[in-house]
Design a protein around this motif. Structure first.
Motif, short mmCIF file in Angstrom:
data_model
loop_
_atom_site.label_atom_id
_atom_site.label_comp_id
_atom_site.label_asym_id
_atom_site.label_seq_id
_atom_site.Cartn_x
_atom_site.Cartn_y
_atom_site.Cartn_z
N ASP A 1 0.68 -1.47 0.43
CA ASP A 1 -0.04 -0.04 -0.47
C ASP A 1 0.40 0.63 -0.25
OD1 ASP A 1 -2.05 1.91 0.33
OD2 ASP A 1 -2.44 1.53 1.80
N ARG B 1 -1.25 4.06 -5.10
CA ARG B 1 -2.42 5.05 -5.42
C ARG B 1 -2.43 5.67 -6.51
NH1 ARG B 1 -6.22 1.31 -2.49
NH2 ARG B 1 -5.31 1.00 -0.62
N SER C 1 -9.33 6.51 -3.89
CA SER C 1 -7.78 6.47 -4.77
C SER C 1 -6.66 7.59 -4.18
CB SER C 1 -7.12 5.84 -5.70
OG SER C 1 -7.77 4.54 -6.10
N ARG D 1 -6.91 8.06 -0.36
CA ARG D 1 -5.43 7.08 0.54
C ARG D 1 -4.11 7.68 0.24
NH1 ARG D 1 -3.85 5.46 4.48
NH2 ARG D 1 -2.95 3.14 4.36
#
Length: 509
Positions: free
Chosen positions: A435, A440, A459, A462
């Motif tokens: 992640d 992202r 997205s 994030r």
């Protein structure tokens, strides 16, 4: 001279006690007490003699000696240290013997590839079996960190049944790769297994079923997959077995390689991980200034730091990356990682032609290095050749089926560059744990290009959580988006803007 007693070995020069499962933690005083008892196995050693031998010229209370005797009894079978009341202590285990001289411990994992068994009953398949083993030996030999027995040394086993343990002992290697080939109609099945000869333990096994349309293509594909699985740039199954081996032999010889592997294990696409990796790499280089891969990995760590926005000074980090890459090539210009590090530096300084040439040299050194292949794929994409990049990214995954998730993330990015948005979105969705901000960012651009504005905004949100400074200005800077193709670059910027990534950081008076 070392002393062996039962399943234990006292290495006096190294001041090390080895047990059945490896080194045992032992204080300096306890070591000296044990050594004294073993040197006089037929005698009761008086407490005064132990005090003189272990604490010369010092006044020590008797309970101090008892503490160390107790510690020894916890490490060894209790009956090995006998208390003779009123007199002292006596060694009571198997008689100590001077250990035979050890062969120098190899600095690299050693492997032999035995002839593949032809299970087909078709003599024509003997050629395929021979060629498969030859290809595997040649490909393994490209990995400088492996010691590979020459193919001709193993031909003696072609018509001679032998166990893996026997072959390992006779050839003085730790690992043995063996397999069989079976043909049925238009298909061929190749079964392989990697065995730890020292422990007679199977480490890995796999079976490959292929259409026999082009026997040589099948041979190359299977060879590549086996090599990628056994010995990818980040270790593979052979590297894992080597790291997990007993640390009982020649511990000091492995310090540099141990720190290199710890550095590799620390790299998990995080600022903290890269910082820890550089600490281990520094120690690896101190231990072995000739370890080219440590220089290469140091260069790549500085490149990652700069290109992920983690460096305090981007230009300074990139200059460090360049210096370390040049040192790597000077140290070993036959190692694929040396050119890999050099290629990545030039990619992120927008010298795409130099980068592509360096990647080609890296793959000439080792065409089956999956990690180099996947980064070559990304370089092709940045250079405006995304479709070629997809082919190489997927090849890297075939070479190393147990790859890290950054392979997957980079494939998603290349799919975006190739305008294959559905595949990009599905690829990013398949990630289990990675992640990162860059993942992202490209996920957001993919959703925006596919017309899914709601998911694109999620997205972006994030990405900003992972990188508080994430803006269009930052992530389309050539330092972080090193596109060599203007149309690819504009495609990326347009879709990030469409996804809702802020243009620039908010002004704070």
């Amino acid at each position: 001279m070392d002393l062996e007693f039962g399943n234990y070995r006292l290495k006096r020069a190294e001041r090390l006690l080895l047990g059945p499962e490896g080194p045992l933690e032992l204080s300096a005083r306890s070591f000296d007490i044990l050594a004294t008892l073993l040197e006089r196995p037929d005698e009761v050693v008086a407490k005064t003699d132990l005090f003189d031998a272990v604490w010369p010229g010092m006044v020590v209370e008797e309970n101090t000696l008892q503490v160390h005797i107790s510690a020894l009894r916890k490490l060894l079978p209790a009956e090995m240290i006998v208390t003779v009341h009123g007199r002292g202590y006596k060694y009571g285990g198997p008689r100590p013997l001077e250990a035979s001289a050890e062969a120098p411990a190899p600095l690299r994992p050693s492997i032999a590839v035995l002839p593949f068994d032809n299970m087909s009953g078709d003599p024509e398949q003997d050629i395929f079996c021979e060629g498969l083993a030859l290809n595997i030996v040649a490909s393994l030999g490209r990995f400088h960190e492996l010691f590979v027995i020459d193919r001709f040394s193993t031909l003696a086993y072609r018509n001679r049944p032998v166990t893996s343990a026997e072959a390992a002992r006779e050839l003085s290697v730790r690992y043995v790769l063996e397999g069989s080939v079976q043909k049925a109609g238009g298909r061929i099945r190749v079964s392989v297994q990697l065995v730890d000869g020292a422990e007679s333990r199977q480490l890995w096994t796999e079976t490959y079923d292929r259409e026999l349309t082009d026997i040589f293509s099948v041979q190359d594909e299977i060879t590549g997959t086996i090599i990628g699985t056994l010995a990818s740039g980040y270790g593979g199954r052979l590297g894992k077995a080597w790291r997990d081996r007993s640390k009982s032999a020649g511990l000091k010889s492995f310090v540099a390689l141990d720190h290199l592997q710890r550095a590799i294990d620390a790299c998990r696409f995080s600022k903290e991980g890269e910082s820890l990796a550089r600490e281990h790499l520094t120690r690896a280089i101190e231990c072995d200034p000739r370890l080219a891969k440590a220089y290469s990995k140091m260069a790549m760590s500085h490149t990652v730091d700069a290109c992920c926005g983690w460096a305090d000074d981007h230009d300074a980090s990139m200059e460090l990356a360049r210096r370390w890459a040049v040192k790597a090539i000077a140290c070993d210009d036959g190692d694929s990682w040396s050119y890999w590090a050099f290629a990545n530096y030039h990619l992120y300084t927008l010298n795409h032609g130099v980068a592509l040439e360096a990647f080609r040299k890296a793959l000439e050194c080792n065409p089956n290095d999956a990690d180099v292949t996947t980064d070559y794929a990304l370089c092709l994409s940045y250079a405006g050749r995304a479709k070629e990049g997809i082919e190489h990214a997927r090849k890297a995954m075939r070479l190393n089926p147990f790859h890290y998730e950054w392979y997957t993330s980079q494939l998603g990015q290349i799919y975006f560059d190739a305008r294959q948005y559905d595949k990009a979105i599905a690829t990013f969705a398949s990630l289990r744990s990675l992640d990162s901000a860059i993942m992202r960012i490209y996920q957001a651009a993919s959703f925006a290009a596919a017309g899914n504005q709601q998911q694109a905004q999620k997205s972006v949100k994030r990405a900003v959580e992972l990188d508080a400074g994430a803006t269009l200005e930052k992530w389309t800077d050539p330092k972080l988006a090193p596109y060599g193709d203007a149309a690819y670059f504009e495609h990326f910027r347009k879709n990030l803007r469409k996804a809702g990534l802020p243009e620039r950081a908010a002004y704070t008076p």
